[in-house]
Design a protein around this motif. Structure first.
Motif, short mmCIF file in Angstrom:
data_model
loop_
_atom_site.label_atom_id
_atom_site.label_comp_id
_atom_site.label_asym_id
_atom_site.label_seq_id
_atom_site.Cartn_x
_atom_site.Cartn_y
_atom_site.Cartn_z
N ALA A 119 85.50 37.29 105.93
CA ALA A 119 84.61 38.44 106.16
C ALA A 119 85.44 39.69 106.48
N GLY A 120 86.52 39.51 107.22
CA GLY A 120 87.40 40.64 107.55
C GLY A 120 88.04 41.23 106.31
N ARG A 121 88.49 40.38 105.41
CA ARG A 121 89.07 40.89 104.15
C ARG A 121 88.03 41.64 103.34
N LEU A 122 86.82 41.10 103.28
CA LEU A 122 85.74 41.77 102.57
C LEU A 122 85.44 43.12 103.23
N TRP A 123 85.41 43.16 104.57
CA TRP A 123 85.12 44.40 105.27
C TRP A 123 86.20 45.45 105.00
N VAL A 124 87.46 45.04 105.03
CA VAL A 124 88.55 45.99 104.75
C VAL A 124 88.41 46.52 103.33
N LEU A 125 88.13 45.66 102.37
CA LEU A 125 87.95 46.09 100.98
C LEU A 125 86.79 47.09 100.88
N LEU A 126 85.67 46.78 101.50
CA LEU A 126 84.52 47.69 101.48
C LEU A 126 84.89 49.03 102.11
N MET A 127 85.60 49.01 103.21
CA MET A 127 85.98 50.26 103.89
C MET A 127 86.96 51.08 103.06
#
Length: 171
Positions: free
Chosen positions: A41-49
């Motif tokens: 989820a953290g990797r996804l969040w960083v990508l989204l940001m």
């Protein structure tokens, strides 16, 4: 005033990824840390940001300094803080990682996002359903913003902080 659905592709990408990042970030706040689900989820969040930040450079609605505005400074700061937070996580500096991520979530999504709901902005018109805000005062932000928006956003942040209180305050 154009609506969100009539806005440029850059604005639509920016808004939709910001909403997704807000939701994924809230999920991360509420879930257990250090698990494989947290890391994914953290990797996804960083990508989204990263998409939120980069897409902002194609948006030139306010034009405070030529074609640039304060949101572009926030985007640069966000990209830097994401890199720093990932660095901290990889070095297992968990407290620094946690505070950098919380600060980025609050600053880049909650605070900067709140400004997008100011009267006369596309998100305000979208959320409130008004087509024009000409001649309205700054108090219209509080008067016309949907009542549940601010407590909902504050509640998500507080729930995440409450869930992490032992880690944050060293209990």
């Amino acid at each position: 005033m154009e609506t969100l659905f009539q806005a440029s592709p850059a604005i639509q990408i920016h808004v939709y990824t910001a909403v997704a990042a807000t939701l994924v970030g809230a999920y991360i706040f509420l879930r257990r840390k250090g698990t494989s689900a947290h890391r994914l989820a953290g990797r996804l969040w960083v990508l989204l940001m990263v998409v939120v930040s980069v897409s902002s450079f194609a948006i030139h609605e306010l034009n405070v300094w030529g074609r640039w505005s304060p949101i572009h400074i926030v985007s640069i700061a966000t990209l830097v803080s994401l890199a720093v937070a990932v660095h901290f996580a990889r070095r297992r500096q968990i407290t620094a990682h946690r505070w950098t991520m919380i600060s980025t979530y609050v600053g880049a999504l909650m605070i900067a996002g709140a400004f997008s709901f100011m009267p006369g902005r596309i998100m305000h018109d979208f959320a409130v359903g008004l087509s024009a805000m000409a001649g309205r005062s700054g108090s219209a932000l509080l008067a016309d913003t949907p009542t549940l928006l601010w407590p909902l956003l504050a509640g998500l942040v507080l729930a995440g902080l409450w869930r992490n209180r032992a880690r944050i305050f060293g209990r």
